[in-house]
Design a protein around this motif. Structure first.
Motif, PDB file in Angstrom:
ATOM      1  N   ASP A  15     -26.435  45.160 -10.989  1.00 21.98           N
ATOM      2  CA  ASP A  15     -25.497  45.316 -12.093  1.00 21.98           C
ATOM      3  C   ASP A  15     -24.273  44.416 -11.908  1.00 21.98           C
ATOM      4  O   ASP A  15     -24.090  43.784 -10.860  1.00 21.98           O
ATOM      5  CB  ASP A  15     -25.080  46.774 -12.230  1.00 21.98           C
ATOM      6  CG  ASP A  15     -24.821  47.185 -13.680  1.00 21.98           C
ATOM      7  OD1 ASP A  15     -24.824  46.305 -14.567  1.00 21.98           O
ATOM      8  OD2 ASP A  15     -24.627  48.390 -13.931  1.00 21.98           O
ATOM      9  N   ILE A  16     -23.434  44.389 -12.951  1.00 23.35           N
ATOM     10  CA  ILE A  16     -22.256  43.519 -12.974  1.00 23.35           C
ATOM     11  C   ILE A  16     -20.978  44.349 -13.008  1.00 23.35           C
ATOM     12  O   ILE A  16     -20.986  45.537 -13.330  1.00 23.35           O
ATOM     13  CB  ILE A  16     -22.279  42.579 -14.185  1.00 23.35           C
ATOM     14  CG1 ILE A  16     -22.395  43.388 -15.487  1.00 23.35           C
ATOM     15  CG2 ILE A  16     -23.396  41.563 -14.046  1.00 23.35           C
ATOM     16  CD1 ILE A  16     -22.222  42.568 -16.750  1.00 23.35           C
ATOM     17  N   ASP A  17     -19.872  43.694 -12.693  1.00 26.90           N
ATOM     18  CA  ASP A  17     -18.552  44.288 -12.850  1.00 26.90           C
ATOM     19  C   ASP A  17     -18.225  44.346 -14.344  1.00 26.90           C
ATOM     20  O   ASP A  17     -18.460  43.374 -15.067  1.00 26.90           O
ATOM     21  CB  ASP A  17     -17.517  43.439 -12.112  1.00 26.90           C
ATOM     22  CG  ASP A  17     -16.115  43.985 -12.261  1.00 26.90           C
ATOM     23  OD1 ASP A  17     -15.708  44.794 -11.419  1.00 26.90           O
ATOM     24  OD2 ASP A  17     -15.430  43.599 -13.235  1.00 26.90           O
ATOM     25  N   PRO A  18     -17.664  45.449 -14.840  1.00 26.26           N
ATOM     26  CA  PRO A  18     -17.438  45.567 -16.284  1.00 26.26           C
ATOM     27  C   PRO A  18     -16.358  44.646 -16.826  1.00 26.26           C
ATOM     28  O   PRO A  18     -16.298  44.417 -18.045  1.00 26.26           O
ATOM     29  CB  PRO A  18     -17.042  47.040 -16.459  1.00 26.26           C
ATOM     30  CG  PRO A  18     -16.505  47.459 -15.127  1.00 26.26           C
ATOM     31  CD  PRO A  18     -17.315  46.690 -14.125  1.00 26.26           C
ATOM     32  N   ASP A  19     -15.521  44.114 -15.960  1.00 27.81           N
ATOM     33  CA  ASP A  19     -14.429  43.255 -16.427  1.00 27.81           C
ATOM     34  C   ASP A  19     -14.703  41.771 -16.239  1.00 27.81           C
ATOM     35  O   ASP A  19     -14.428  40.963 -17.121  1.00 27.81           O
ATOM     36  CB  ASP A  19     -13.130  43.637 -15.718  1.00 27.81           C
ATOM     37  CG  ASP A  19     -12.666  45.037 -16.087  1.00 27.81           C
ATOM     38  OD1 ASP A  19     -12.767  45.402 -17.278  1.00 27.81           O
ATOM     39  OD2 ASP A  19     -12.214  45.766 -15.193  1.00 27.81           O
ATOM     40  N   THR A  20     -15.251  41.389 -15.092  1.00 28.32           N
ATOM     41  CA  THR A  20     -15.500  39.966 -14.835  1.00 28.32           C
ATOM     42  C   THR A  20     -16.892  39.535 -15.262  1.00 28.32           C
ATOM     43  O   THR A  20     -17.151  38.342 -15.404  1.00 28.32           O
ATOM     44  CB  THR A  20     -15.335  39.638 -13.343  1.00 28.32           C
ATOM     45  OG1 THR A  20     -16.376  40.288 -12.594  1.00 28.32           O
ATOM     46  CG2 THR A  20     -13.970  40.100 -12.830  1.00 28.32           C
ATOM     47  N   TYR A  21     -17.823  40.479 -15.402  1.00 30.87           N
ATOM     48  CA  TYR A  21     -19.231  40.238 -15.732  1.00 30.87           C
ATOM     49  C   TYR A  21     -19.999  39.563 -14.597  1.00 30.87           C
ATOM     50  O   TYR A  21     -21.161  39.195 -14.770  1.00 30.87           O
ATOM     51  CB  TYR A  21     -19.392  39.405 -17.018  1.00 30.87           C
ATOM     52  CG  TYR A  21     -18.678  39.968 -18.208  1.00 30.87           C
ATOM     53  CD1 TYR A  21     -18.933  41.257 -18.657  1.00 30.87           C
ATOM     54  CD2 TYR A  21     -17.738  39.213 -18.905  1.00 30.87           C
ATOM     55  CE1 TYR A  21     -18.274  41.787 -19.758  1.00 30.87           C
ATOM     56  CE2 TYR A  21     -17.079  39.724 -20.011  1.00 30.87           C
ATOM     57  CZ  TYR A  21     -17.346  41.010 -20.432  1.00 30.87           C
ATOM     58  OH  TYR A  21     -16.689  41.527 -21.522  1.00 30.87           O
ATOM     59  N   CYS A  22     -19.374  39.387 -13.454  1.00 29.10           N
ATOM     60  CA  CYS A  22     -20.065  38.835 -12.291  1.00 29.10           C
ATOM     61  C   CYS A  22     -20.690  39.971 -11.467  1.00 29.10           C
ATOM     62  O   CYS A  22     -20.415  41.141 -11.677  1.00 29.10           O
ATOM     63  CB  CYS A  22     -19.100  38.023 -11.432  1.00 29.10           C
ATOM     64  SG  CYS A  22     -18.528  36.495 -12.225  1.00 29.10           S
ATOM     65  N   MET A  23     -21.523  39.604 -10.508  1.00 26.57           N
ATOM     66  CA  MET A  23     -22.251  40.573  -9.694  1.00 26.57           C
ATOM     67  C   MET A  23     -21.326  41.625  -9.088  1.00 26.57           C
ATOM     68  O   MET A  23     -20.275  41.296  -8.523  1.00 26.57           O
ATOM     69  CB  MET A  23     -23.014  39.846  -8.590  1.00 26.57           C
ATOM     70  CG  MET A  23     -23.779  40.761  -7.647  1.00 26.57           C
ATOM     71  SD  MET A  23     -24.686  39.841  -6.376  1.00 26.57           S
ATOM     72  CE  MET A  23     -26.134  39.305  -7.279  1.00 26.57           C
ATOM     73  N   CYS A  24     -21.749  42.879  -9.206  1.00 25.97           N
ATOM     74  CA  CYS A  24     -20.985  43.999  -8.645  1.00 25.97           C
ATOM     75  C   CYS A  24     -21.375  44.203  -7.181  1.00 25.97           C
ATOM     76  O   CYS A  24     -22.536  44.522  -6.885  1.00 25.97           O
ATOM     77  CB  CYS A  24     -21.261  45.264  -9.444  1.00 25.97           C
ATOM     78  SG  CYS A  24     -20.547  46.760  -8.724  1.00 25.97           S
ATOM     79  N   PRO A  25     -20.454  44.049  -6.235  1.00 23.38           N
ATOM     80  CA  PRO A  25     -20.798  44.228  -4.818  1.00 23.38           C
ATOM     81  C   PRO A  25     -21.347  45.618  -4.501  1.00 23.38           C
ATOM     82  O   PRO A  25     -22.249  45.750  -3.664  1.00 23.38           O
ATOM     83  CB  PRO A  25     -19.476  43.964  -4.099  1.00 23.38           C
ATOM     84  CG  PRO A  25     -18.707  43.076  -5.022  1.00 23.38           C
ATOM     85  CD  PRO A  25     -19.065  43.549  -6.391  1.00 23.38           C
ATOM     86  N   LYS A  26     -20.832  46.660  -5.159  1.00 19.81           N
ATOM     87  CA  LYS A  26     -21.330  48.015  -4.895  1.00 19.81           C
ATOM     88  C   LYS A  26     -22.780  48.158  -5.335  1.00 19.81           C
ATOM     89  O   LYS A  26     -23.599  48.773  -4.633  1.00 19.81           O
ATOM     90  CB  LYS A  26     -20.449  49.045  -5.595  1.00 19.81           C
ATOM     91  CG  LYS A  26     -19.054  49.172  -5.002  1.00 19.81           C
ATOM     92  CD  LYS A  26     -18.251  50.248  -5.716  1.00 19.81           C
ATOM     93  CE  LYS A  26     -16.857  50.376  -5.114  1.00 19.81           C
ATOM     94  NZ  LYS A  26     -16.050  51.402  -5.834  1.00 19.81           N
ATOM     95  N   SER A  27     -23.112  47.608  -6.490  1.00 19.38           N
ATOM     96  CA  SER A  27     -24.501  47.650  -6.959  1.00 19.38           C
ATOM     97  C   SER A  27     -25.397  46.847  -6.034  1.00 19.38           C
ATOM     98  O   SER A  27     -26.531  47.245  -5.734  1.00 19.38           O
ATOM     99  CB  SER A  27     -24.591  47.120  -8.390  1.00 19.38           C
ATOM    100  OG  SER A  27     -25.918  47.157  -8.874  1.00 19.38           O
ATOM    101  N   LEU A  28     -24.892  45.705  -5.552  1.00 15.64           N
ATOM    102  CA  LEU A  28     -25.657  44.889  -4.610  1.00 15.64           C
ATOM    103  C   LEU A  28     -25.948  45.676  -3.335  1.00 15.64           C
ATOM    104  O   LEU A  28     -27.101  45.703  -2.863  1.00 15.64           O
ATOM    105  CB  LEU A  28     -24.885  43.619  -4.271  1.00 15.64           C
ATOM    106  CG  LEU A  28     -25.450  42.766  -3.136  1.00 15.64           C
ATOM    107  CD1 LEU A  28     -26.837  42.246  -3.486  1.00 15.64           C
ATOM    108  CD2 LEU A  28     -24.499  41.614  -2.796  1.00 15.64           C
ATOM    109  N   ALA A  29     -24.929  46.306  -2.773  1.00 15.33           N
ATOM    110  CA  ALA A  29     -25.122  47.074  -1.534  1.00 15.33           C
ATOM    111  C   ALA A  29     -26.128  48.196  -1.738  1.00 15.33           C
ATOM    112  O   ALA A  29     -26.992  48.447  -0.871  1.00 15.33           O
ATOM    113  CB  ALA A  29     -23.784  47.622  -1.058  1.00 15.33           C
TER     114      ALA A  29
END
Length: 372
Positions: free
Chosen positions: A103-117
Motif C-alpha cells: 500500500d501507499i502513504d495517503p498523502d505522498t502516494y509513495c510506498m508506505c513503509p509500514k505496509s512494506l514491513a
C-alpha cells in the motif's frame, strides 16, 4: 485547449543547440553508443550523486536489468506499489519473480513503509516465497521515504531499487535516491521531466561491480572482446541522437525543476483548501512530473475543466493488483485500501517548467469554479 505539458516552449529555448547537436551526430555517423552517450552517462552520475550511470533503451529495461543482474528466481518476492505504472510490476514476473503489492502513504502516494514491513513479515511466515527486492517508486516526481524503506531493506537483507522514472532529480534532505538505493532507474520518455524525443532510460548506482555487469547485460551479454559473450543479455542501448538531445536538456534541467516547484507553490496558494493538494515528504524536493489533486466527483470535475479548456489526466485509475494479469499475485496484509481509495479520486493538472502567468491562473480559476 492549453497543453497538458508545454514541450514547445522548451524546444524553442533549445532549438539552436538541438539543431547543432543533431546535425553533428548525423554527420559523424556514430548512431549507437557514440561519444554523446558516454558524456551523458558521466553527467547523469554526477547529477544523481552516484559513481556510475548506464543508459539503456527505455525505463522498463532500466528496471529489468538489475533484476537480471541479481538472477531473480521463481520463488523470489519483489515488493512493489500497486499505485504506479505497469512497468514497475511487470518486470518481476517477466524475469522469474513474484510481485507482492504494497500500500501507499495517503498523502505522498509513495510506498508506505509500514505496509512494506507487514508484507515482508507475511511472506516470511505464510508463503513459500523468499523476500529478495523492494522497488520503491518516486511517484509524481517526489522521493519515497528512503530512510525508512532502506532501514527495512538493510534489516532484511533486501536489495532496493528506486524507480525514479518520474522523479529523477528529486532529493530528500539534499540527497538523491542513490544515497539509499542499490539502483536508481530513470525513464527518458518524452513526457518525463527529463525526457528525450523517443524512448530511453538509464540506471545510476554506486556499485562498480553491478555497473559492469549491467553494462554487459544491456549489450547482449558481451564481455571484454566484441562478439565474445559471457552471459545472456538484452539489446538495450540508447541511441546517440537521444543522448545528444538529453545533454542539451540536462543543461537547463535544474532551472526547470525550480520552475516546476514555483508552479507547484502557486497552485497550492491558489487552491487553498478547496481540493486536497499534494503533500511532499518532509525535507523532500519534487520534480513535479505531475501535479495531482483529489476531488470527490472526478468525472464531473474533469468535464467542467474540459469546458474551460483545461486538460486533465488520471494516473492511475485502476491499481495494478486489480488488473486481470496481476490478480493472482499477493498483496500486503489487510489489502491496499489507501491505494484503492486514491485511485478513484486523483486527477492531474497541467505541469511543466514553464507553467505560470495567465495559463496557470486559468487552471486555478477553473478548478475553484468546478468545486464551488
Amino acid at each position: 485547449m492549453m497543453p497538458f505539458i508545454d514541450l514547445a516552449t522548451q524546444r524553442a529555448r533549445l532549438q539552436d543547440k538541438l539543431d547543432a547537436t543533431i546535425s553533428k551526430i548525423i554527420a559523424e555517423g556514430r548512431y549507437v553508443l557514440g561519444p554523446e552517450v558516454a558524456e551523458l552517462e558521466e553527467r547523469l552520475a554526477s547529477f544523481g550523486q552516484a559513481d556510475h550511470a548506464l543508459t539503456c533503451a527505455n525505463g522498463t529495461d532500466a528496471l529489468a536489468l538489475p533484476l537480471m543482474a541479481w538472477k531473480l528466481r521463481r520463488n523470489d518476492a519483489v515488493f512493489v506499489p500497486s499505485f504506479t505504472f505497469a512497468s514497475t510490476a511487470e518486470v518481476v514476473p517477466l524475469h522469474g519473480g513474484t510481485p507482492v503489492f504494497v500500500d501507499i502513504d495517503p498523502d505522498t502516494y509513495c510506498m508506505c513503509p509500514k505496509s512494506l514491513a507487514a508484507a515482508i513479515d507475511w511472506v516470511k511466515s505464510q508463503s513459500d516465497l523468499t523476500p529478495r527486492v523492494v522497488i520503491a517508486v518516486d511517484l509524481f516526481g517526489q522521493p519515497a521515504d528512503y530512510p525508512a524503506i532502506s532501514e527495512i531493506c538493510r534489516a532484511e537483507g533486501l536489495k532496493l531499487i528506486a524507480d525514479s522514472a518520474q522523479g529523477f532529480g528529486c532529493t530528500l534532505n539534499g540527497k538523491h535516491p542513490a544515497a539509499w538505493a542499490d539502483i536508481t532507474t530513470i525513464s527518458f520518455y518524452p513526457a518525463k521531466p527529463l525526457g528525450c524525443y523517443g524512448d530511453g532510460g538509464a540506471i545510476v548506482t554506486r556499485d562498480a561491480e553491478l555497473a559492469a555487469l549491467i553494462r554487459s547485460l544491456r549489450n547482449h551479454g558481451e564481455g571484454e572482446a566484441r562478439y565474445a559473450y559471457e552471459r545472456i543479455g538484452l539489446n538495450s542501448r540508447l541511441d546517440t541522437l537521444q543522448a545528444g538531445i538529453l545533454l542539451a536538456k540536462l543543461d537547463i534541467f535544474e532551472d526547470e525543476i525550480i520552475g516546476r516547484n514555483k508552479a507547484a507553490d502557486a497552485y497550492a496558494a491558489g487552491f487553498g483548501n478547496v481540493v486536497k493538494t499534494p503533500t511532499v515528504i518532509d525535507g523532500g524536493v519534487s520534480t513535479w512530473a505531475q501535479y495531482t489533486i483529489e476531488v470527490d466527483d472526478r468525472d464531473g470535475f474533469r468535464a467542467k475543466l474540459g469546458e474551460a479548456g483545461v486538460p486533465t489526466a488520471i494516473y492511475y485509475p485502476i491499481p495494478i493488483h486489480l488488473q486481470t494479469p496481476y490478480a493472482d499475485f499477493p498483496v500486503a496484509p489487510g489489502g491496499l485500501p489507501v491505494t484503492e481509495y486514491a485511485a478513484g479520486r486523483v486527477v492531474s493538472l497541467p505541469m511543466d517548467g514553464y507553467l505560470g502567468g495567465e495559463r496557470q491562473e486559468t487552471v486555478i480559476r477553473a478548478v475553484r469554479r468546478a468545486v464551488a
